[in-house]
Design an enzyme around this catalytic site. Structure first.
Site, short mmCIF file in Angstrom:
data_model
loop_
_atom_site.label_atom_id
_atom_site.label_comp_id
_atom_site.label_asym_id
_atom_site.label_seq_id
_atom_site.Cartn_x
_atom_site.Cartn_y
_atom_site.Cartn_z
N SER A 1 86.65 66.56 44.19
CA SER A 1 86.07 66.05 42.95
C SER A 1 84.56 66.15 43.11
CB SER A 1 86.47 64.60 42.73
OG SER A 1 85.88 63.81 43.75
N LYS A 2 83.87 65.87 42.03
CA LYS A 2 82.41 65.89 42.10
C LYS A 2 81.96 64.98 43.25
CE LYS A 2 79.58 66.60 38.05
NZ LYS A 2 79.34 66.13 36.70
#
Ligand code: GLU
Length: 508
Positions: free
Chosen positions: A272-273
């Site tokens: 994920s980010k």
């Protein structure tokens, strides 16, 4: 494959720039639509208003354009199925909820947040039991199928009574009446996935403030936009039974669902980010080639068959399919992406490479005369792994006037012999052929040797005059790279005037 035209969509939330993880979803949707001569739609899902960031839509469009995945329809692009910003579609969402209420497929739920929390708590303390019972002493009777949704009796209340309470301004949500039966999702990648209605529960369609939830909005919008294939991350698989139920209840054709496998970060865990998925802007700044990024992302789940890995965009469009997309988790491998950029960089034409490195040179202040850009870039190509390596490599060929002046100052300090060595070589090179690295190296050595200059006494002053530095690439390479005119100019003395004059007018 349905007969209807192929229409895919990429539906990011406007919470910032795209990153590798969500760009992958766009890659599959765009390639799949292109493959089938269909449309690739961008829809911005901004109903989660707290997390929206200004300027995200422009950023998303820019990131997609960089990757060569320009949508056919979307915000700022237009199309016949707009608006493409979800919040602007709120009237449609509300109308769908009202229709489902009227038809009895949905009901108003007046349970308070405290009651819902108490029910959740009770459910937690019982383990993951799927049927939720209302909190003891709450006075609420469980419905016949209260599920993880409404814990009270709202499901069975008479609709007129519920409408009356709503008209009186009593806060409530609207929930879907999920049947207590199995829901089979036919996923194009995973095959059949079965869900139990009681696990899905009576999910919320409209929040107490009247806004649609993601589950309602996404289905109303996909139906309106006539999306034929919903290709998205596997994190949405558990929402899909809700979506199927809604498509059916709204009488809309069901799209094909395809859930791409999870991408893990190198440390494990979902990428994920937050867990290190690099932003598209970072990949771009680091000097990755968009075609390599798209190629790399297509392989996170899909395989073209055999051991082929390097594919041009055109080949990806010809070959991408869901049949050869697997369900097993994949892992983000930064070294592999780097390798892919290097390999694609080798395959670029000289013109393409020159065009792609030019912004990196400009940013680094490396000024190459336009006429010398192509040969100079070709010269350093074998040493480039990323586009961002180009300034450092070309800096040796085009160091700038200040550096060249500094080199000449050092030559002056080294005395007459250093100057003489340079003059001897300059004279020899004024008509020397062929102008290639190996021949030039030999000639310098031969002429220098005849005049009594060898080793350091020959190469040190030459290098200072030619590159302003004491070390760097082979001198034959530098001479070939800069060309005869520039070589003779540099060997004639310190540059005069500003950079613009030296580089033949105007900055590159
Ligand atoms: N807006 C959702 C997300 O960013 C995507 C929804 C979907 O693809 O159905 O995860």
């Amino acid at each position: 494959m349905p007969d209807a035209p192929i229409r895919t969509r990429f539906a990011p939330s406007p919470t910032g720039r795209l990153h590798l993880g969500n760009l992958r979803i766009a890659v599959f949707n765009a390639l799949f639509a292109r493959r089938h001569g269909g449309q690739f739609v961008l829809r911005v899902e901004d109903t989660d208003t707290d997390r929206n960031l200004d300027g995200s839509v422009e950023g998303i469009l820019e990131d997609l354009a960089w990757a060569g995945l320009v949508p056919d329809e979307g915000p700022g692009i237009g199309g016949a199925y707009g608006p493409y910003v979800q919040s602007l579609r709120a009237p449609d969402h509300g109308a769908a909820a009202m229709r489902l209420l009227q038809e009895g497929a949905a009901y108003r739920c007046f349970c308070t947040p405290e009651e819902l929390e108490a029910a959740r708590e009770a459910q937690r303390s019982r383990g993951s039991g799927s049927r939720s019972e209302p909190a003891a002493g709450s006075g609420i009777e469980p419905g016949p199928m209260s599920g993880p949704g409404c814990p009270g009796g709202c499901r069975d209340a008479h609709p007129d009574e519920a409408d009356e309470r709503a008209r009186g301004g009593e806060p409530h949500t609207v929930r879907f009446r999920t049947p207590d039966s199995a829901i089979r999702v036919e996923d194009a990648i995973r095959g059949e996935v079965r869900f139990e209605g009681r696990d899905v529960g009576d999910f919320v369609l409209l929040r107490a403030d009247g806004r649609a939830t993601y589950n309602l909005a996404v289905v109303v919008d996909d139906a309106h936009m006539e999306i034929s294939h919903v290709i998205r991350g596997d994190g949405h698989l558990s929402n899909t039974p809700k979506h199927l139920l809604l498509f059916r209840a709204l009488g809309a054709p069901e799209p094909v669902f395809a859930h791409l496998p999870v991408v893990l970060s190198p440390e494990g865990g979902r990428l994920s980010k937050r867990s290190g998925s690099p932003g598209v802007d970072v990949l771009r700044r680091d000097g990755h080639l968009p075609r390599a990024v798209v190629n790399y992302l297509s392989l996170l789940g899909w395989s073209p068959g055999g051991d082929r890995e390097l594919l041009e965009f055109r080949e990806l469009v010809e070959e991408i399919d869901l049949e050869r997309t697997g369900a097993s988790p994949t892992t983000w491998d930064p070294a592999k992406l780097r390798w892919m950029t290097t390999e694609h960089l080798r395959r670029l034409s000289g013109e393409e490479l020159a065009r792609d490195v030019e912004p990196f040179l400009r940013r680094a202040g490396v000024t190459v005369p336009p006429a010398r850009l192509l040969p100079s870039v070709e010269r350093v190509r074998p040493r480039l792994e990323l586009l961002s390596d180009a300034p450092e490599e070309l800096r040796h060929l085009w160091p700038g006037v200040e550096v060249l002046r500094g080199g000449w100052e050092e030559v002056a300090g080294d005395g007459d012999d250093a100057r003489r060595a340079i003059q001897v070589i300059r004279k020899a090179l004024s008509s020397f052929e062929p102008w290639d690295s190996a021949s030039l190296g030999q000639e310098v050595r031969r002429v220098g040797g005849e005049a009594g200059f060898r080793g350091r006494s020959l190469f040190h002053p030459l290098r200072l005059a030619l590159s302003g530095r004491r070390s760097g690439p082979d001198l034959g390479d530098v001479l070939e790279g800069i060309g005869r005119d520039e070589a003779l100019r540099r060997l004639s003395g310190p540059p005069e005037g500003p950079e613009e004059d030296i580089t033949g007018g105007g900055r590159v």
